[in-house]
Structures are given as C-alpha cells and as structure tokens.
Design a protein around this motif. Sequence first.
Motif, PDB file in Angstrom:
ATOM      1  N   SER A  82      -3.834   7.228  -3.642  1.00 27.37           N
ATOM      2  CA  SER A  82      -2.610   6.967  -3.265  1.00 27.37           C
ATOM      3  C   SER A  82      -1.427   7.565  -4.593  1.00 27.37           C
ATOM      4  O   SER A  82      -2.040   7.520  -5.912  1.00 27.37           O
ATOM      5  CB  SER A  82      -2.015   5.347  -3.352  1.00 27.37           C
ATOM      6  N   ALA A  84       0.777   6.375  -6.084  1.00 25.71           N
ATOM      7  CA  ALA A  84       0.952   5.336  -6.939  1.00 25.71           C
ATOM      8  C   ALA A  84       0.029   4.885  -8.288  1.00 25.71           C
ATOM      9  O   ALA A  84       0.174   4.603  -9.121  1.00 25.71           O
ATOM     10  CB  ALA A  84       1.445   3.996  -6.223  1.00 25.71           C
ATOM     11  N   TYR A  85      -1.214   5.591  -7.796  1.00 21.34           N
ATOM     12  CA  TYR A  85      -2.489   5.179  -8.653  1.00 21.34           C
ATOM     13  C   TYR A  85      -2.985   6.240  -9.239  1.00 21.34           C
ATOM     14  O   TYR A  85      -4.185   6.307  -9.752  1.00 21.34           O
ATOM     15  CB  TYR A  85      -3.449   4.372  -7.884  1.00 21.34           C
TER      16      TYR A  85
END
Length: 149
Positions: A82, A84-85
């Motif tokens: 993702s 976000a990671y």
Amino acid sequence: MEYHYTIKHFNELTTHELYALLRLRSEVFVVEQNCPYLDPDNKDQQSHHLLYYVGEQLAAYTRLLPAGLSFDEVSIGRVITSPAYRGTGLGKKLIEASIEGCYKLFGRQPIRIGAQLYLLKFYQSFGFVEQGDVYDEDGIPHVEMVKGV
C-alpha cells in the motif's frame, strides 16, 4: 508498528478479506499505475493469498500460485505494498514471507515471477535471476525472473 500476516487459500478468505485485497489491487494496479485491465483473471480461486497487516490494516499482499497456473514453476504474483506503507521495509518482509510461504505450500522448488523492470535489483536481492527479454504487460516493462532452490 505491529506486523503480522496470514496465508489463506481462496476458499478460506472471508468476504471482508477478499474485498480488502481486491480493493488494494485495484488501488495500486488500476488507479495508481493508470492501467485499466481486468484484474480478476480466474487464477485467484486456485491460489493462496498472503495478506500482510499493520495492526488491523491490510498493508501488503501477494498471490501464491501453484505450478502450472501462470508458469511451469510455482509463482508469486500481484505483489503490492500500500502507498501508505512504502519505505517502511514492509516490501522486504512481504517477499521473504511469500518465498517461505511458497516453500511451505508447494515444497522447495524454483519460483518464477513476472517482475516490473524497475524492481529488478529489489528481486535480485532475494536471489531471483533475470530470464528472457523485457516484455510489455499492460504498458509496463516486465521481465521474468527465477529463484532457484
């Protein structure tokens, strides 16, 4: 951050897990990479799915395919972290868990992947070796790579 993962056959996935993995695949492969294609390819039902979580959030994913489904060898596909990671080291953990998962599920044998070309060095760091010519898949340069035993 608390990292943990699970590997499940398609038939073991809950509807929430299936939705989350399909949403993540669509977010990255279709929207982020601006690559309209039919992601559900009728291979999911015969595959195992590695879902990597940070806390309760699905943060990364791979599909573990038996020999003969995508390639003659066992394979790892639909590799996603993702947005976000990214940059947290989760991608490395994901590939290590995927390789180990393939060995546990299918026995210790070669693993073939179709890698996006820009990730060549990343996959080489796990022992994958480039095989064949660069090819275009949905407008993105790819190369097949194999990890021997």
